[in-house]
Design a protein around this motif. Structure first.
Motif, mmCIF file in Angstrom:
data_model
loop_
_atom_site.group_PDB
_atom_site.id
_atom_site.type_symbol
_atom_site.label_atom_id
_atom_site.label_comp_id
_atom_site.label_asym_id
_atom_site.label_seq_id
_atom_site.Cartn_x
_atom_site.Cartn_y
_atom_site.Cartn_z
ATOM 1 N N HIS A 66 0.836 -1.208 0.000
ATOM 2 C CA HIS A 66 0.000 0.000 0.000
ATOM 3 C C HIS A 66 0.865 1.250 0.000
ATOM 4 C CE1 HIS A 66 -3.027 2.956 1.241
ATOM 5 N NE2 HIS A 66 -3.900 2.129 0.710
ATOM 6 N N ARG A 119 -6.610 -9.807 -3.383
ATOM 7 C CA ARG A 119 -8.062 -9.570 -3.360
ATOM 8 C C ARG A 119 -8.799 -10.706 -4.058
ATOM 9 N NH1 ARG A 119 -10.958 -4.686 -1.400
ATOM 10 N NH2 ARG A 119 -9.338 -4.048 0.011
ATOM 11 N N CYS A 257 -11.210 -4.717 3.208
ATOM 12 C CA CYS A 257 -9.953 -5.462 3.337
ATOM 13 C C CYS A 257 -10.163 -6.795 4.053
ATOM 14 C CB CYS A 257 -8.918 -4.629 4.078
ATOM 15 S SG CYS A 257 -9.355 -4.333 5.798
#
Ligand code: SF4
Ligand code: SF4
Length: 449
Positions: A66, A119, A257
């Protein structure tokens, strides 16, 4: 000299920004009416959060990925904005910045791909339009950028290849074609505009909502519940509109998340509760009510939360706060679940069957065991455990709780704890028969100093 950006390009840029601003202002409508003065903002908090990424870095790989994406996004954006103001950089630092941008770009690409596959693997996509599409656009932006740079180097050559290491390496594998370079530049440009335009309609809107939620981060005890106001006659949350503006902003900031779900004891033990899904369902209800889902931006009557969040879900929550503790963007699923319960219990008189005897005992006897105040201090009988009113200059009120007062195992714990307090020379007392159930099934103490 022919300008790099044509009038048509300018029109496209303006259109992309209009779409983005219009989309974000629709989102704003979700919670703007409810804004009150209870929360004060802090820009310093946002800057510190963005620089340090403390909460996100609790997971090292995700945190690093990130950070790479954030700086890979932020640095070129800063350079572009500065360039618009005619800010020129001398040659040496410009080459260094180019080097930095190139290296950060490749780290960013790795970060996006990592987050992208993570993801997909975990099934936390919530539909392709939310996560996969914006990530895919970001990948196109980066790849087209590298290819455009590489084709420029392959055409012009460079005596400062070190400043564009990735472009220089890629330049050996692509044709020296001005047409190819133009195509890549245009692809890069259109992808950037598309990304700007889709921000409000995908999970990328967390670029705006998450910093805002951090700006207005709840101060004081974590997961403190909303005060019940009786003036409106409404208790708890019947529809999404009954949540406060801050609660709705939190649902808007959720990035799906899944950390809350992974740490939720109810979800882990197979109960039908996912704090992440609860947040999502509330957001969907709020969106529909505010008209964000309708093309004409037409608000519709809010539907009942119970139509989408089942009573099995809300009553599976143990109010342990794990979801609150682990959320990287300070979203609290727990207070929303409690508000939905409040409405069910106090607004509708709906209570799970197994909770009814306990509530009856609470009303009749003031404790969850149905023993009554007369037996509240039995555990302290024949021991040197004073009542708080009898202790001069008391430092600590030992709040025993129903569990400590009545549960056979916890009675031993409560007695042992008083020995520790005595050994430490702490002046303490208990409420004895005057103590009533506090609503938490636990043993604790609170300082009155
Ligand atoms: S509520 Fe927080 S932890 Fe849960 S999915 Fe959303 S952002 Fe992640
Ligand atoms: S507070 Fe409720 S929803 Fe949150 S982790 Fe605990 S049990 Fe799960």
């Amino acid at each position: 000299m022919k300008p790099f950006i044509t009038s048509f390009d300018t029109l496209l840029i303006i259109t992309a920004f209009i779409i983005m601003i219009n989309g974000l202002s629709r989102r704003w409508a979700l919670w703007k009416k409810k804004k009150d003065k209870t929360f004060s903002g802090s820009l310093r908090r946002v800057i510190l959060y963005l620089v340090k990424h403390t909460e996100i870095r609790k997971r090292p790989f995700v945190g690093a990925a990130h950070m790479a994406v954030f700086w890979g996004f932020f640095l070129p954006l800063t350079i572009i904005v500065l360039a618009q103001f005619g800010f020129s950089i001398p040659n040496a630092p410009a080459l260094f910045l180019s080097f930095l941008q190139d290296t950060i770009g490749i780290v960013m690409l790795a970060g996006i791909l990592y987050l992208f596959f993570r993801r997909i693997q975990s099934g936390e996509t919530d539909g392709p339009e939310r996560t996969i599409i914006p990530m895919f656009i970001l990948v196109i932006i980066l790849l087209s950028g590298f290819l455009a740079e590489a084709s420029r180097l392959s055409i012009t050559g460079s005596n400062a290849a070190w400043a564009s290491p990735i472009g220089w390496i890629v330049s050996f594998g692509i044709p020296s074609s001005p047409l190819f370079m133009q195509c890549m530049i245009r692809l890069h440009f259109f992808a950037v505009l598309l990304f700007i335009a889709v921000i409000p309609f995908t999970f990328m809107r967390h670029l705006a909502s998450a910093p805002l939620n951090i700006f207005y981060k709840k101060q004081g005890p974590k997961a403190a519940l909303r005060k019940i106001t009786l003036e409106t006659g409404e208790i708890g949350a019947k529809t999404a509109e009954d949540f406060s503006w801050k609660q709705l902003l939190e649902t808007e900031s959720c990035v799906s998340c899944g950390r809350c779900e992974e740490n939720c004891p109810a979800a882990i033990s197979g109960k039908p509760l996912s704090p992440r899904k609860v947040i999502r369902k509330i957001l969907e209800q709020a969106q529909t009510a505010a008209g964000c889902q309708s093309r004409l931006f037409k608000p519709s009557a809010p539907s009942l939360l119970e139509d989408t969040v089942s009573s099995d879900e809300i009553w599976a929550c143990t109010t342990c706060m794990a979801c609150v503790e682990h959320c990287p963007v300070f979203v609290e699923a727990m207070d929303k679940i409690v508000d939905m319960r409040r409405y069910q219990v106090m607004g509708k008189g709906n209570l799970p069957a197994e909770a009814r005897p306990m509530i009856r005992d609470l009303e009749l006897y003031g404790d969850v065991q149905g023993k009554g105040p007369a037996h509240r201090a039995d555990w302290a009988m024949h021991r040197d455990i004073p009542r708080i009113g009898d202790v001069e200059d008391a430092e600590v009120l030992f709040w025993v709780g129903c569990s400590g007062a009545f549960h056979p195992r916890n009675k031993d714990t409560a007695q042992a704890f008083t020995k520790i307090l005595n050994a430490a020379g702490i002046r303490f007392g208990i409420l004895a028969q005057e103590e009533l159930c506090c609503g938490e099934i636990s043993t604790g103490f609170c300082s009155i100093g």
